[in-house]
Design a protein around this motif. Structure first.
Motif, mmCIF file in Angstrom:
data_model
loop_
_atom_site.group_PDB
_atom_site.id
_atom_site.type_symbol
_atom_site.label_atom_id
_atom_site.label_comp_id
_atom_site.label_asym_id
_atom_site.label_seq_id
_atom_site.Cartn_x
_atom_site.Cartn_y
_atom_site.Cartn_z
ATOM 1 N N VAL A 75 0.810 -1.211 0.000
ATOM 2 C CA VAL A 75 0.000 0.000 0.000
ATOM 3 C C VAL A 75 0.845 1.264 0.000
ATOM 4 O O VAL A 75 0.649 2.165 -0.810
ATOM 5 N N ARG A 79 0.989 3.648 -3.538
ATOM 6 C CA ARG A 79 0.180 4.864 -3.521
ATOM 7 C C ARG A 79 0.902 6.020 -4.216
ATOM 8 O O ARG A 79 2.084 6.245 -4.008
ATOM 9 N N LEU A 107 -3.889 -2.529 -8.626
ATOM 10 C CA LEU A 107 -5.107 -1.725 -8.725
ATOM 11 C C LEU A 107 -5.851 -1.677 -7.388
ATOM 12 O O LEU A 107 -6.408 -0.646 -7.008
ATOM 13 N N ILE A 108 -5.806 -2.789 -6.651
ATOM 14 C CA ILE A 108 -6.457 -2.822 -5.332
ATOM 15 C C ILE A 108 -5.701 -1.939 -4.339
ATOM 16 O O ILE A 108 -6.286 -1.116 -3.631
ATOM 17 N N GLN A 109 -4.379 -2.103 -4.297
ATOM 18 C CA GLN A 109 -3.568 -1.395 -3.301
ATOM 19 C C GLN A 109 -3.417 0.091 -3.609
ATOM 20 O O GLN A 109 -3.466 0.933 -2.718
ATOM 21 N N SER A 111 -5.332 1.949 -5.669
ATOM 22 C CA SER A 111 -6.636 2.618 -5.844
ATOM 23 C C SER A 111 -6.540 3.867 -6.720
ATOM 24 O O SER A 111 -6.902 4.963 -6.290
ATOM 25 N N SER A 113 -7.441 6.763 -9.379
ATOM 26 C CA SER A 113 -8.740 7.410 -9.595
ATOM 27 C C SER A 113 -9.429 6.914 -10.866
ATOM 28 O O SER A 113 -10.650 6.890 -10.951
ATOM 29 N N PRO A 115 -8.942 3.587 -12.786
ATOM 30 C CA PRO A 115 -8.253 2.300 -12.998
ATOM 31 C C PRO A 115 -8.321 1.787 -14.425
ATOM 32 O O PRO A 115 -7.397 1.115 -14.891
#
Length: 206
Positions: A75, A79, A107-109, A111, A113, A115
């Protein structure tokens, strides 16, 4: 000397352990290759300044560990990324099969705006091994996978021989630039060496 605008672009390199992520980064930034394999612990990054249209950009390239035990670190590192590079070894089928897992994990970690339109680039590395005779993933198969994911740019590379590394990172930088929200940093004639500047120079907001 007038100050110049500089934009920081964050690039993340993902893929299974041993596919050559660190070697690709070192070949691009330092023009060096080492035969000694050393697994990345956690994550590390190198920076390289590139220039487009008389503007200066700093690529901050994050090399992350491929081992599953380090994935919980994701994460913080994912980011704010402007581009994600997915790397596999053309001689190892499993590393190719896992590209989808790495993409979904990012894409999960991270996130992002948007994807659907986030810039990924795929590198099929180690094309030099055994003169190409030991490869198990064809270029056609790799390009078909990239096409199915929204026409992801694809390059076949050799970190050892320097094949397509510069070309791939030029596209990586351009795609990161299109995606990145520009963070303008003005470089004064003199540099304050106080703690604030040091934190900024480290590129880490942790």
């Amino acid at each position: 000397m007038p100050s110049r605008r500089r934009t920081l672009l964050k690039v993340i390199i993902l893929g299974d352990s041993g596919v050559g992520k660190t070697s690709l980064m070192n070949q691009y930034v330092n023009k060096k290759f080492s035969n000694q394999y050393k697994a990345t612990i956690g994550a590390d990054f190198l920076t390289k300044e590139v220039e487009f249209e008389d503007r200066l950009f700093t690529l901050q390239i994050w090399d992350t560990a491929g081992q599953e035990r380090f994935q919980s670190l994701g994460v913080a590192f994912y980011r704010g990324a402007d581009c994600c590079v997915l790397v596999y070894d053309v001689n190892v089928q499993k590393s190719f099969d896992n590209l989808n897992n790495w993409r979904e994990e990012f894409l999960i970690q991270a996130s992002p705006s948007d994807p659907e339109n986030f810039p990924f680039i795929v590198l099929g590395n180690k094309v030099d091994v055994d003169g190409g005779n030991s490869r198990v993933v064809s270029e056609k198969k790799a390009r078909a996978w990239c096409a199915s994911k929204g026409d992801i740019p694809y390059f076949e590379t050799s970190a050892k021989e320097g094949i397509n590394v510069e070309e791939a990172f030029q596209v990586i930088a351009k795609n990161a630039l299109k995606n990145g929200e520009e963070e303008e940093i003005y470089l004064p004639d003199t540099i304050d060496v106080g703690s604030t500047s040091q934190q900024r120079a480290s590129g880490c907001d942790c």
